[in-house]
Write a protein that holds these residues in place. Structure first.
Motif, short mmCIF file in Angstrom:
data_model
loop_
_atom_site.label_atom_id
_atom_site.label_comp_id
_atom_site.label_asym_id
_atom_site.label_seq_id
_atom_site.Cartn_x
_atom_site.Cartn_y
_atom_site.Cartn_z
N TYR A 194 0.83 -1.20 0.00
CA TYR A 194 0.00 0.00 0.00
C TYR A 194 0.87 1.25 0.00
N PHE A 227 2.72 6.02 3.05
CA PHE A 227 2.02 5.45 4.20
C PHE A 227 2.28 6.28 5.45
N VAL A 260 -7.79 4.77 2.41
CA VAL A 260 -7.67 3.35 2.75
C VAL A 260 -9.02 2.64 2.68
N TRP A 306 -9.20 1.61 -0.87
CA TRP A 306 -8.27 0.51 -1.10
C TRP A 306 -8.86 -0.82 -0.63
N TRP A 307 -9.44 -0.80 0.56
CA TRP A 307 -10.02 -2.02 1.11
C TRP A 307 -11.34 -2.39 0.44
N PHE A 360 -2.58 -2.92 10.44
CA PHE A 360 -2.99 -2.89 9.04
C PHE A 360 -3.19 -4.31 8.51
N ALA A 386 -11.08 1.41 8.50
CA ALA A 386 -10.28 2.62 8.38
C ALA A 386 -10.31 3.43 9.67
#
Length: 441
Positions: free
Chosen positions: A222, A233, A246, A249-250, A410, A428
């Motif tokens: 990531y 990050f 995020v 992203w998830w 994470f 998140a």
């Protein structure tokens, strides 16, 4: 791995049924030497001096049995050259190492010299545990010269040199060569994330297996994606992205789990400690390049290193990470500790013994002394060389104090999202809450 010529080519995935040597490096090997269990030995106690002037240093590291065997050989070489300095080894696996080190540091009794990593530098510098080794370099006890590809900077924090790299590695994409060839897809340097996922969709359609083992819980991957998009990050003291970043992203990752493009996380758990890639559950997996030795030993296919997908068709966000050696700021023998570190990172014979167990050797003396003979090490060296030649390597992202805790969070939360136990937005919020506590700790 086979050596490759260059990692070049257009940002497309070919369908000619072949995987070119210039874009993929063949992997081979027996087992993951950088991980695993080893019997713990040594249980603290100050390094000291004897009546005849002999000094004893405690030296601690984590890793498997092959690493321990190799390091003990290098210790014997050092003690032969420096007969008045004796080394007391302490070693264990990764998790137990840091649990023990936390206790030792809190009690003011950490080892004189120890293996370290970027996620722990600021944490223990903040607590005053780490020696600024520039002072020993200025005194002539340690050389800071001849480090390759700027990797020495990995051990620098706020103008201090608190870690000395012993090896270097970078994130890579490991693929099942047979699966990619059978599906008729070809990874090339500069391919985009969309092209990567299109390739995995083709593999899923043709071979009826998942394309990826579970990319979206890997903090370091990531980080690369964020770096491709002008973020990172971490900043020096905080997270370098937003909850919305995020969450997206998830969300994307979970959709790919539901569609079968990413392997079922429950099946991945069932085959552990074997990788989902080598178990045949998926056709690719992101990991550090020097970890790639594990797949040929575990699996029945052939495996290779392929380029990291990009956002813009060029920048991968990659950098060289490294394992390092650090010294305790309160050691009674700072000169001898520095001499030991210097020997371990510069001596050519040490380089020959250690090989690429901890990554590509960091100094020119050791890199030139070691000639890899097995296909895996040749391939890893070629991969890093081609990535460096491609001009995409940047500087490592800063890791604030608490980075180790956040990395674990994470991974945990990403796993919960993958299994449908946690919604991406809720995950998140949890990540940011735990990060705030980690930074304050």
């Amino acid at each position: 791995m086979q050596a490759a010529t260059t990692l070049r080519g257009g940002p497309t995935v070919g369908n000619n049924g072949s995987v070119e040597r210039r874009t993929v490096l063949k992997a081979a090997g027996a087992s993951l030497a950088t991980l695993g269990l080893a019997a713990t030995t040594g249980c603290g106690g100050d390094g000291g001096s004897s009546g005849d002037g002999t000094v004893t240093l405690r030296y601690a590291w984590w890793g498997g049995e092959p690493r321990t065997i190799a390091i003990k050989k290098t210790i014997a070489l050092f003690e032969k050259k420096y007969p008045k300095i004796k080394i007391k080894p302490e070693f264990t696996d990764y998790e137990a190492f840091w649990e023990k080190f936390q206790t030792q540091a809190s009690g003011g009794n950490p080892p004189d010299v120890f293996q370290n990593a970027v996620g722990f530098l600021r944490k223990y510098d903040k607590r005053g545990v780490l020696m600024d080794l520039k002072t020993q370099a200025d005194a002539g006890n340690l050389s800071l010269e001849n480090f390759r590809n700027g990797v020495l900077a990995n051990g620098q924090v706020d103008g201090k040199q608190i870690g000395i790299p012993v090896g270097a590695n970078t994130m890579s994409l490991v693929i099942d060569l047979k699966a990619f060839k059978k599906a008729g897809v070809e990874p090339k340097f500069g391919w985009t994330w969309d092209e990567y996922f299109d390739a995995l969709q083709t593999i899923q359609d043709k071979l009826k297996i998942a394309g990826d083992t579970g990319y979206f819980a890997i903090m370091y991957l990531y980080d690369l994606y964020l770096r491709q998009n002008g973020k990172a990050f971490f900043s020096d003291s905080a997270l370098g992205f937003t909850e919305d970043d995020v969450t997206q992203w998830w969300e994307d990752g979970y959709k790919r789990v539901k569609s079968g493009l990413v392997a079922d996380p429950k099946k991945i758990e069932q085959v552990k400690p074997k990788s989902g890639l080598s178990a045949g559950l998926a056709a690719s997996e992101f990991t550090w390049d020097n970890f790639s030795i594990r797949y040929e030993g575990e699996g029945e296919s052939d495996y290779g290193l392929a380029p990291i997908p990009t956002t813009d068709g060029k920048q991968t966000g990659q950098y060289l990470g490294s394992l390092m050696l650090s010294a305790f700021s309160g050691t009674k023998h700072p000169k001898e500790a520095a001499q030991f570190i210097d020997f371990m990172v510069h001596d050519p014979e040490v380089g020959k013994i250690m090989g690429y167990d901890r990554g590509i050797l960091a100094t020119t003396e050791q890199y030139e002394a070691f000639t890899p003979t097995d296909a895996n090490n040749k391939g890893v060296a070629a991969y890093e060389d081609e990535v460096a030649k491609a001009g995409v390597l940047g500087k490592i992202t800063p890791h604030p104090s608490g980075a180790d805790i956040i990395e674990a969070a994470f991974l945990r939360i990403g796993g919960e999202v993958a299994q449908g136990k946690t919604k991406p937005a809720d995950g998140a919020k949890t990540l940011f809450s735990e990060a705030k506590a980690a930074f304050a700790g």
